[in-house]
Design an enzyme around this catalytic site. Sequence first.
Site, PDB file in Angstrom:
ATOM      1  N   GLU A 299      34.207  20.405 -14.950  1.00 19.94           N
ATOM      2  CA  GLU A 299      34.050  19.957 -13.574  1.00 19.94           C
ATOM      3  C   GLU A 299      34.631  20.941 -12.569  1.00 19.94           C
ATOM      4  O   GLU A 299      34.063  21.144 -11.487  1.00 19.94           O
ATOM      5  CB  GLU A 299      34.701  18.579 -13.397  1.00 19.94           C
ATOM      6  CG  GLU A 299      33.992  17.449 -14.116  1.00 19.94           C
ATOM      7  CD  GLU A 299      34.424  17.300 -15.565  1.00 19.94           C
ATOM      8  OE1 GLU A 299      33.891  16.414 -16.264  1.00 19.94           O
ATOM      9  OE2 GLU A 299      35.300  18.077 -16.014  1.00 19.94           O
TER      10      GLU A 299
ATOM     11  N   ARG B 241      38.859  15.560 -11.764  1.00 19.53           N
ATOM     12  CA  ARG B 241      39.267  16.723 -12.543  1.00 19.53           C
ATOM     13  C   ARG B 241      39.007  18.021 -11.788  1.00 19.53           C
ATOM     14  O   ARG B 241      39.580  19.059 -12.126  1.00 19.53           O
ATOM     15  CB  ARG B 241      38.528  16.730 -13.886  1.00 19.53           C
ATOM     16  CG  ARG B 241      38.884  15.545 -14.776  1.00 19.53           C
ATOM     17  CD  ARG B 241      37.855  15.318 -15.868  1.00 19.53           C
ATOM     18  NE  ARG B 241      37.743  16.424 -16.785  1.00 19.53           N
ATOM     19  CZ  ARG B 241      38.474  16.585 -17.887  1.00 19.53           C
ATOM     20  NH1 ARG B 241      39.401  15.697 -18.194  1.00 19.53           N
ATOM     21  NH2 ARG B 241      38.286  17.609 -18.679  1.00 19.53           N
TER      22      ARG B 241
ATOM     23  N   LYS C 225      26.213  14.516 -35.671  1.00 23.24           N
ATOM     24  CA  LYS C 225      26.396  13.345 -34.823  1.00 23.24           C
ATOM     25  C   LYS C 225      25.390  12.278 -35.231  1.00 23.24           C
ATOM     26  O   LYS C 225      24.202  12.549 -35.376  1.00 23.24           O
ATOM     27  CB  LYS C 225      26.203  13.737 -33.357  1.00 23.24           C
ATOM     28  CG  LYS C 225      26.720  12.719 -32.363  1.00 23.24           C
ATOM     29  CD  LYS C 225      26.687  13.292 -30.952  1.00 23.24           C
ATOM     30  CE  LYS C 225      27.291  12.319 -29.950  1.00 23.24           C
ATOM     31  NZ  LYS C 225      27.269  12.864 -28.579  1.00 23.24           N
TER      32      LYS C 225
END
Length: 640
Positions: free
Chosen positions: A371, A399, A285
Amino acid sequence: MTRPDTPTLDRVAGPADLRRMDDRTLARLADELRAEVISAVSETGGHLGSSLGVVELTVAIHAVFNTPMDKLIFDVGHQCYPHKILTGRRDRIRTLRQEGGLSGFTKRAESAFDPFGAAHSSTSISAALGFTVGRDMGKPTGDAIAVIGDGAISAGMAYEALNNAGAEGRRLFVILNDNEMSIAPPTGAMSAYLSRLYANEPLAKMRSLAEGFESALPPPMRDGAKRARQLVSGALHASGTLFEELGFDYVGPIDGHDMTQLLPVLRAARARATGPVLIHCCTVKGKGFAPAEHAADRGHGVAKFDPATGTQKKGAGGPPDYTKVFGRALADEAARDPDIVAVTAAMPSGTGVSIMADRFPGRVFDVGIAEQHGVTFAAGMAASGLKPFCAIYSTFLQRGYDQVVHDVALQGLPVRFAIDRAGLVGADGATHAGAFDVAYLSNLPGFTVMAAGDEAELVHMVATAAAHDAGPIAFRYPRGTGAGVARPERGQVLPIGRGRVLREGSDVALLSFGAHLPQVQAAADLLERDGLTVTVADARFAKPLDMDLIRQLARHHGALVTVEQGAQGGFGAMVLHALAAEGAFDRGLAIRTMTLPDRFIDQASPEAMYAAAGLTAQDIAARALAALGRDARVVPLIRA
C-alpha cells in the site's frame, strides 16, 4: 450434513498429542484435518484455499516445535483454520466468523496458541523477531516461527524485517509458503532419498541439496523447481539467494505437502540452527479440494458451499453491491477519459477495479501487497498528468498513511482515493472495519473527503473525483449491497462542499454522512410517528463542510443530530469544531453526534454490529428525542 470420519483427529486435544505420533500417523492426521476444514468452512464460509494449502505444514510445525512455548506466527492469519482445529478449538470451528464465535484470523485473546494477532499482511517476521529478542533477554518464550506467503513477503515491511533479522543473527525460523507453483515430486524412492539427505546433512549443507533435487526431477518439474529458486534469488545466476545475502540460511525449495520432506527438514532445522533460517515450502492453494484448486482465486474467500460439489450458496437477489457499482462507474469514466488509471494493492476483485482491468488492462496496476508504494506510485502518476484512482480498503489505506500525508497531501497532488469497506464489515470483524479514514483524512490540508449515501451518489462521486484536479480527493463506501435506488447512466459532477436535503421538517434535523442514510431515514419515520417533523440531510462532504446547510439546520430546528459510520473525531467532530469556531454554542445549541463507539467491535452480521454500536434507527430516534428533552418545546435554539 454428514461430517467426515476422523479417527486420528479425534485423538487430538492439542499439539502435544501430535508429538507422540509417528510420521505415518501424522500424514493420516493431515488428510483428516483437510477433510475437517472443508466440512467446517462449507457451513461457515471463509478463507478456504489458503487454509487447505497449509494443512501438512501446520501439522508438521506443531509436531516438531513446542507450541505454545515456541511461538507460531501466521502472516495475515487467513490460513489459520487448521491451526485452530489442532489447538483446542475444534469444538468451536463451526462458529468461525460468526457473532460470539471464533475469529477468522489469529487473535491473542482467543488462545495462548495465537501469540500475535493478524489480518493485515507482512507483519509476521517483525513480530517473530520481537519474540526472539524477548527470548534472548530472558523472557519465558521459546523459538519463534513466522509463516509468510509469497504474496505477503512482497511487501516492504517484510524485507525491512528480514534485513533486521539477518543483521541481528539471532536464531529465528521463517517459513516461506510459496503457493505460486507446485514442485511436488512423485512419492516413493525420491521422497525417501530426500528425507535421508535432509535428516543426515548438516544445516549449512541443506541449501545445496536443492540443486540435486532439481536435477533428479523430470524436465517439467525441474523447470518449476528452478523457477521457485529464482523467486528468492538476487539474480538468475546469483551465487546465493537474496535471503542468504541478508544473513539467513536458506533451505529449499521443498514440497510443502510431503510430510516425508517437511518433518525431517523442520526437525533438522530446529536441532541445528544457530542463526536465522528461511525454509522455502512450495504448496498448492486449495490443495485437496478440486473446486478450490481449479477456481481462479483458488478458493481464497468462499461463501457457504456444498462440500460434495463446491457449489457456493448464492445470496438473495437485490441491489448490486457498492464495490461493483464503483467498478462499473470507474470503467465508464475511463472509457471517456484516457488519462484515468487505477491502482490496487493485490485486491483487484475486492476493490472492483478488475471491471476496469477487463476493458483497459494497460491502465490498471496491481502493485501487490504494498500500500505504501501504491500510494506514492499513484502520486507520481498524478504528478505526470494522469488521473489515478487509488482503490484501497479503509483499513489497508492506514498502512500507507505516511505516504498519503507526505507524498500526496503535502504536494497537493490530485490522487483519487476510492475507499472500500467503510464502516463495519461483518464476518471479517474489527481488523477490516473502516472506522478511521474520515478522521485521518479530514485533518489533512487540501483534502476533499466525501461519503456516498447510496449507490447513485457513489456514481456521482466517481465522476466528481475524475473531474477534480485541485488536490487530493477521497470517497468512501461500505461493503455490501446498496440501498436499492436507481442509478444514473452517467454520474454528475457534484459541487464541492455541498450537501442535499431529502425531506424537510421543523422539529429536529438529522444530518447523515455516508451509507447510514437508510437508517437515518428510518429514524425520521419513527420520529414522525411520534408527531415530530424531521429534516433529513445528506452532508456528502466531511471536508469541505457545507456550512450554509449546517447553519440552516442548526438555526431552524430544535435539535441537530449527526450520524456517521466512523469513529469519534470524524465528520461529527468537524461539524462541532466548525460551529464552535463560529460561536454557535455561545447562543445555545442542542446537538448530538453519533459515531462508532470508542472500542473495537468483534465479528457479527453488519446489522448486529451496528446494533452493538448503538447506531440503529431506534438509537438515532432516541438520541434525537433526548436532544430535544422530554418536555422541551420545539423552538429554534440559534437565532439568525
